[in-house]
Design a protein around this motif. Structure first.
Motif, PDB file in Angstrom:
ATOM      1  N   GLN A   1      -6.116  14.921  -2.932  1.00 38.87           N
ATOM      2  CA  GLN A   1      -6.884  13.701  -2.690  1.00 38.87           C
ATOM      3  C   GLN A   1      -5.959  12.527  -2.353  1.00 38.87           C
ATOM      4  OE1 GLN A   1      -9.331  13.115  -6.141  1.00 38.87           O
ATOM      5  NE2 GLN A   1     -10.746  14.777  -5.620  1.00 38.87           N
ATOM      6  N   ALA A   2      -4.801  12.454  -3.041  1.00 34.87           N
ATOM      7  CA  ALA A   2      -3.851  11.375  -2.761  1.00 34.87           C
ATOM      8  C   ALA A   2      -3.276  11.511  -1.356  1.00 34.87           C
ATOM      9  CB  ALA A   2      -2.735  11.385  -3.800  1.00 34.87           C
ATOM     10  N   LEU A   3      -2.924  12.738  -0.956  1.00 32.56           N
ATOM     11  CA  LEU A   3      -2.362  12.960   0.381  1.00 32.56           C
ATOM     12  C   LEU A   3      -3.371  12.637   1.479  1.00 32.56           C
ATOM     13  CD1 LEU A   3      -0.401  16.319  -0.135  1.00 32.56           C
ATOM     14  CD2 LEU A   3       0.564  14.039   0.132  1.00 32.56           C
ATOM     15  N   LEU A   4      -4.629  12.993   1.238  1.00 32.10           N
ATOM     16  CA  LEU A   4      -5.668  12.764   2.246  1.00 32.10           C
ATOM     17  C   LEU A   4      -6.205  11.332   2.220  1.00 32.10           C
ATOM     18  CD1 LEU A   4      -7.567  16.149   1.791  1.00 32.10           C
ATOM     19  CD2 LEU A   4      -6.238  15.455   3.796  1.00 32.10           C
TER      20      LEU A   4
ATOM     21  N   ARG B   1       8.635  15.616  11.772  1.00 35.75           N
ATOM     22  CA  ARG B   1       7.922  14.348  11.721  1.00 35.75           C
ATOM     23  C   ARG B   1       7.792  13.906  10.275  1.00 35.75           C
ATOM     24  NH1 ARG B   1       2.510  15.331  15.060  1.00 35.75           N
ATOM     25  NH2 ARG B   1       2.259  13.105  14.631  1.00 35.75           N
ATOM     26  N   GLU B   2       8.038  12.619  10.018  1.00 35.45           N
ATOM     27  CA  GLU B   2       7.950  12.096   8.656  1.00 35.45           C
ATOM     28  C   GLU B   2       6.532  11.659   8.300  1.00 35.45           C
ATOM     29  OE1 GLU B   2      10.787   9.061   7.828  1.00 35.45           O
ATOM     30  OE2 GLU B   2      12.514  10.383   8.094  1.00 35.45           O
ATOM     31  N   THR B   3       5.764  11.250   9.277  1.00 34.09           N
ATOM     32  CA  THR B   3       4.416  10.767   9.007  1.00 34.09           C
ATOM     33  C   THR B   3       3.438  11.304  10.049  1.00 34.09           C
ATOM     34  OG1 THR B   3       4.744   8.757  10.328  1.00 34.09           O
ATOM     35  CG2 THR B   3       5.281   8.633   7.964  1.00 34.09           C
ATOM     36  N   VAL B   4       2.173  11.366   9.652  1.00 38.13           N
ATOM     37  CA  VAL B   4       1.067  11.658  10.571  1.00 38.13           C
ATOM     38  C   VAL B   4      -0.091  10.757  10.160  1.00 38.13           C
ATOM     39  CG1 VAL B   4       1.687  14.050  11.102  1.00 38.13           C
ATOM     40  CG2 VAL B   4       0.289  13.569   9.101  1.00 38.13           C
ATOM     41  N   THR B   5      -0.956  10.451  11.099  1.00 32.38           N
ATOM     42  CA  THR B   5      -2.049   9.513  10.825  1.00 32.38           C
ATOM     43  C   THR B   5      -3.072  10.078   9.841  1.00 32.38           C
ATOM     44  OG1 THR B   5      -3.218  10.346  12.781  1.00 32.38           O
ATOM     45  CG2 THR B   5      -1.830   8.396  13.070  1.00 32.38           C
ATOM     46  N   SER B   6      -3.177  11.419   9.760  1.00 32.20           N
ATOM     47  CA  SER B   6      -4.203  12.020   8.912  1.00 32.20           C
ATOM     48  C   SER B   6      -3.836  12.061   7.438  1.00 32.20           C
ATOM     49  CB  SER B   6      -4.508  13.440   9.394  1.00 32.20           C
ATOM     50  OG  SER B   6      -3.343  14.245   9.342  1.00 32.20           O
ATOM     51  N   LEU B   7      -2.566  11.794   7.090  1.00 35.91           N
ATOM     52  CA  LEU B   7      -2.134  11.872   5.695  1.00 35.91           C
ATOM     53  C   LEU B   7      -1.469  10.568   5.259  1.00 35.91           C
ATOM     54  CD1 LEU B   7      -0.502  15.432   5.451  1.00 35.91           C
ATOM     55  CD2 LEU B   7      -2.875  14.784   5.009  1.00 35.91           C
ATOM     56  N   ASN B   8      -1.668  10.218   3.999  1.00 33.30           N
ATOM     57  CA  ASN B   8      -0.944   9.102   3.399  1.00 33.30           C
ATOM     58  C   ASN B   8       0.337   9.672   2.786  1.00 33.30           C
ATOM     59  OD1 ASN B   8      -0.204   6.614   2.322  1.00 33.30           O
ATOM     60  ND2 ASN B   8      -1.352   6.968   0.423  1.00 33.30           N
TER      61      ASN B   8
ATOM     62  N   THR C   1      -0.940  21.112   8.410  1.00 33.17           N
ATOM     63  CA  THR C   1      -0.346  19.821   8.782  1.00 33.17           C
ATOM     64  C   THR C   1       1.095  19.716   8.308  1.00 33.17           C
ATOM     65  OG1 THR C   1      -2.537  18.782   8.631  1.00 33.17           O
ATOM     66  CG2 THR C   1      -0.627  17.322   8.656  1.00 33.17           C
ATOM     67  N   LEU C   2       1.347  20.127   7.067  1.00 32.64           N
ATOM     68  CA  LEU C   2       2.715  20.071   6.542  1.00 32.64           C
ATOM     69  C   LEU C   2       3.641  21.011   7.312  1.00 32.64           C
ATOM     70  CD1 LEU C   2       1.905  19.944   2.725  1.00 32.64           C
ATOM     71  CD2 LEU C   2       2.907  18.101   4.093  1.00 32.64           C
ATOM     72  N   ALA C   3       3.140  22.197   7.674  1.00 32.97           N
ATOM     73  CA  ALA C   3       3.954  23.140   8.449  1.00 32.97           C
ATOM     74  C   ALA C   3       4.320  22.541   9.801  1.00 32.97           C
ATOM     75  CB  ALA C   3       3.207  24.456   8.628  1.00 32.97           C
ATOM     76  N   GLU C   4       3.366  21.871  10.447  1.00 28.49           N
ATOM     77  CA  GLU C   4       3.640  21.243  11.734  1.00 28.49           C
ATOM     78  C   GLU C   4       4.630  20.096  11.584  1.00 28.49           C
ATOM     79  OE1 GLU C   4      -0.155  20.096  13.210  1.00 28.49           O
ATOM     80  OE2 GLU C   4      -0.728  22.138  13.836  1.00 28.49           O
TER      81      GLU C   4
ATOM     82  N   GLU D   1       0.863  -1.177   0.000  1.00 29.43           N
ATOM     83  CA  GLU D   1       0.000   0.000   0.000  1.00 29.43           C
ATOM     84  C   GLU D   1       0.905   1.235   0.000  1.00 29.43           C
ATOM     85  OE1 GLU D   1      -2.783  -0.073   3.171  1.00 29.43           O
ATOM     86  OE2 GLU D   1      -3.674  -1.990   2.577  1.00 29.43           O
ATOM     87  N   PRO D   2       1.278   1.729  -1.186  1.00 28.20           N
ATOM     88  CA  PRO D   2       2.288   2.793  -1.291  1.00 28.20           C
ATOM     89  C   PRO D   2       1.883   4.083  -0.578  1.00 28.20           C
ATOM     90  CG  PRO D   2       1.892   1.758  -3.417  1.00 28.20           C
ATOM     91  CD  PRO D   2       0.821   1.266  -2.496  1.00 28.20           C
ATOM     92  N   GLN D   3       2.908   4.787  -0.112  1.00 27.35           N
ATOM     93  CA  GLN D   3       2.736   6.118   0.468  1.00 27.35           C
ATOM     94  C   GLN D   3       3.211   7.165  -0.529  1.00 27.35           C
ATOM     95  OE1 GLN D   3       5.272   5.398   3.983  1.00 27.35           O
ATOM     96  NE2 GLN D   3       3.619   6.258   5.220  1.00 27.35           N
ATOM     97  N   ASN D   4       2.557   8.312  -0.535  1.00 23.54           N
ATOM     98  CA  ASN D   4       3.096   9.451  -1.259  1.00 23.54           C
ATOM     99  C   ASN D   4       4.387   9.890  -0.572  1.00 23.54           C
ATOM    100  OD1 ASN D   4       0.710  10.254  -3.153  1.00 23.54           O
ATOM    101  ND2 ASN D   4      -0.232   9.951  -1.132  1.00 23.54           N
ATOM    102  N   VAL D   5       5.340  10.404  -1.350  1.00 24.78           N
ATOM    103  CA  VAL D   5       6.624  10.849  -0.806  1.00 24.78           C
ATOM    104  C   VAL D   5       6.889  12.277  -1.262  1.00 24.78           C
ATOM    105  CG1 VAL D   5       9.121  10.488  -0.772  1.00 24.78           C
ATOM    106  CG2 VAL D   5       7.582   8.512  -0.742  1.00 24.78           C
TER     107      VAL D   5
END
Length: 617
Positions: free
Chosen positions: A130-133, A184-191, A175-178, A57-61
């Protein structure tokens, strides 16, 4: 003598005002122009990119950071390795390059958000969001963008959007600013996996860059039969290269000290991009101070310097500090700022200067001059002889100035070559910089990073506690087992205080508060804090971020310097730490039934131990 095309190719990586070859988009073209093999360096976050994009299940990078961090290089390396049958299509004619992942999902690659047209940005906006969310699973994005570009993209989108879409864009921007702020590399709200290359320190990467240049295969083919490679008049390019190459598989002292200096700078928030690391290595090997308008050697000028024994112009230790460059060009390359901040060559040390001028102690003198005579005794001995013979005469002003410059050069050489030893402490090469305890700081970093046992870390903790006690109280306290969060009562200009309103914090306690020295997971720096035992429950106590400057302050105070003689800013930082910690510790033991407060007036015993005389208010 035929010129080695590798030398001309490397010159394009030097500290010039504009170097197109340093941009990944033009690198292959430059390599072809000089007919040299590519520089082989491994992208430090390549594994993280593959892990995120090639999973079930790929992640956006998103790759972010400052210019020169290698964002586009990372993407090109992933694309050419994963889609090797399409390697010749890189970078493509459009701003967005399309590929298909093993899962069948579409991969949309934006190698540089700043190069994408406004029309393309607008076309990608909705799909990207849409991909990020996680609202769209059929496409995945791999994007490179500087921090400011990335945030501006979503901020502009929010300002131009209709009310129904505005909230989504604002959420992504926030979210990206935070994530960037909190690293932080990941957050639960974004793929998403956000890789900030400006916060990536990797010893292996630095070594890889050195090897990519110093061990390039075209050195052998291009220089193997050169007539200029004489033992009595060595080619300065090859000589400088040899001083940086590995010795019996281990980094040379010079190279190791360069890496340590860069690591210390990274801990002090002086980030050096990959592009600037390449510049540093090239300038050390090819630097030439004779003509500031052309500050890099080529094969012809290298032969001239060797024949005329003008090695003072090609000194690699000076080149490491950018001294072959005009000041404005040196200042334009941030990597040389690292050594300017350290004041390498300008900071004096009585013990090392005595070895350089008087030859004593002999062991230290021999350690400085035993090896590598070309830039050592061959350059320095005639200057010292002239200084001793003519320095005191009426016409000796120029002799003194020449000797002074030569002495500074030998201090730089000593810094880059001396072994870092704690015994005697004054002979440490770090004593030739403003960070006298730079080596200690790096050893602490290594110990914390490797999960060293507590008894190893405790030695540093004790020194820091003693430094804090002395800084807080202004007294030469010897106590390193208890931390006294002392201060003043009322308004005063005196930064030190001899009053404590809480009990001292034990260095190690299982039942109450203790002092903890650890590696902060966000800053990757040592952090000193007061920790509460499990019996007291979970508490969010403040931590003292031990940047190299603050660490240096506390270590110097611990070893006897006066707190006020170093940095008022550092003292303000530790005072703030003490005040906030006191407040939170008091809150734990607050008893509404007891309105009294005990104030402890501090003094020193005969052996420097802290004494407290309680006064109940």
């Amino acid at each position: 003598m035929s010129a080695n095309p590798l030398v001309d190719f490397l010159r394009t990586f030097g500290p010039v005002e504009a170097s197109d070859s340093l941009c990944d988009e033009n690198l292959r073209q430059t390599q072809a122009q000089f007919s040299v093999k590519p520089l082989k360096t491994q992208a430090p976050r390549a594994a993280a990119i593959r892990e995120s994009l090639l999973r079930s299940e790929p992640q956006n990078v998103i790759l972010t950071g400052t210019a020169g961090d290698g964002k586009t290089y990372h993407i090109r390396q992933f694309f050419t390795e994963q889609f090797h049958d399409r390697a010749d299509t890189w970078p493509g004619d459009d701003g967005v390059l399309l590929a298909t992942l093993p899962t069948g999902q579409e991969l949309r690659i934006i190698r540089d958000l700043s190069e994408v047209s406004d029309t393309e940005k607008a076309n990608e906006l909705e799909g990207f969001c849409q991909a990020l969310l996680g609202q769209r699973k059929d496409r995945i994005y791999l994007v490179a963008a500087n921090d400011g570009q990335l945030l501006k993209y979503f901020r502009d989108a929010a300002e131009a959007a209709k009310l129904a879409e505005k909230a989504r864009y604002e959420l992504l921007h926030q979210t990206l600013a935070e994530m960037l702020r909190e690293e932080r590399e990941t957050v639960t709200s974004l793929n998403l996996r956000l890789l900030n290359l400006s916060r990536t320190w990797d010893d292996a990467l630095v070594e890889n860059i050195f090897d990519a240049i110093l061990e390039h295969e075209d050195w052998t083919s291009g220089c193997g039969s050169c007539a200029a490679l004489a033992d009595d008049k060595p080619c300065p390019i090859q000589l400088n290269r040899s001083l940086l190459r590995r010795v019996d598989g281990a980094p040379s002292p010079f190279r190791d000290r360069l890496r340590q200096s860069l690591r210390l700078a990274a801990a002090n928030d002086q980030h050096v991009p990959i592009r600037q690391l390449l510049t540093l290595v090239v300038n050390i090997v090819l630097g030439d101070a004779k003509n500031p308008d052309d500050p890099l050697l080529n094969c012809a000028t290298a032969k001239k310097r060797a024949n005329q024994r003008e090695y003072r112009h090609t000194n690699p230790y000076n080149n490491a500090c950018g001294l072959n460059l005009r000041p404005e060009r040196r200042n334009a390359n941030r990597v040389f700022r690292v050594f300017e901040v350290l004041a390498v060559g300008l900071e004096t040390n009585n013990l090392i200067d005595a070895a350089l001028i008087q030859g004593k102690p002999e062991a230290l003198h021999d350690a400085i001059f035993a090896d590598e005579q070309v830039y050592g005794s061959n350059l320095y001995a005639p200057l010292l002889q002239d200084y001793l013979a003519k320095g005191g005469t009426t016409s000796g002003a120029e002799v003194i100035n020449t000797f002074r410059r030569g002495l500074e050069a030998q201090r730089r050489r000593a810094f880059f070559r001396l072994e870092d030893t704690e015994i005697p402490e004054m002979s440490s090469p770090w004593r030739l910089t403003i960070f006298h305890h730079g080596g200690v700081y790096l050893r602490l970093l290594g110990s914390l990073g490797a999960g060293a046992p507590r008894d190893v870390v405790d030695a540093y903790t004790r020194q820091l506690i003693r430094g804090l006690n002395r800084a807080f109280t202004g007294m030469m306290a010897s106590d390193d087992e208890k931390l006294w969060l002392a201060g003043t009562i009322g308004k005063t200009d005196d930064p030190a205080g001899k009053v404590a309103t809480i009990d001292p914090i034990d260095r190690a306690s299982m039942t109450s508060f203790s002092v903890r020295l650890s590696l902060d997971p966000t800053t990757k720096r040592p952090s000193l804090s007061v920790a509460a035992s499990k019996l007291l429950g979970k508490m969010n106590l403040p931590a003292l971020d031990l940047r190299p400057l603050l660490f240096e302050y506390l270590m110097r105070v611990s070893n006897g310097s006066l707190p006020s003689s170093f940095s008022r800013q550092c003292h303000q930082e530790i005072r703030h730490f003490a005040l906030v910690t006191q407040t939170q510790v008091k809150a734990v033991f607050n008893d509404d039934q007891d309105q009294g407060q005990v104030v402890r007036v501090l003094s020193l015993g005969d052996r420097g131990e802290m004494r407290a005389n309680p006064i109940e208010i």
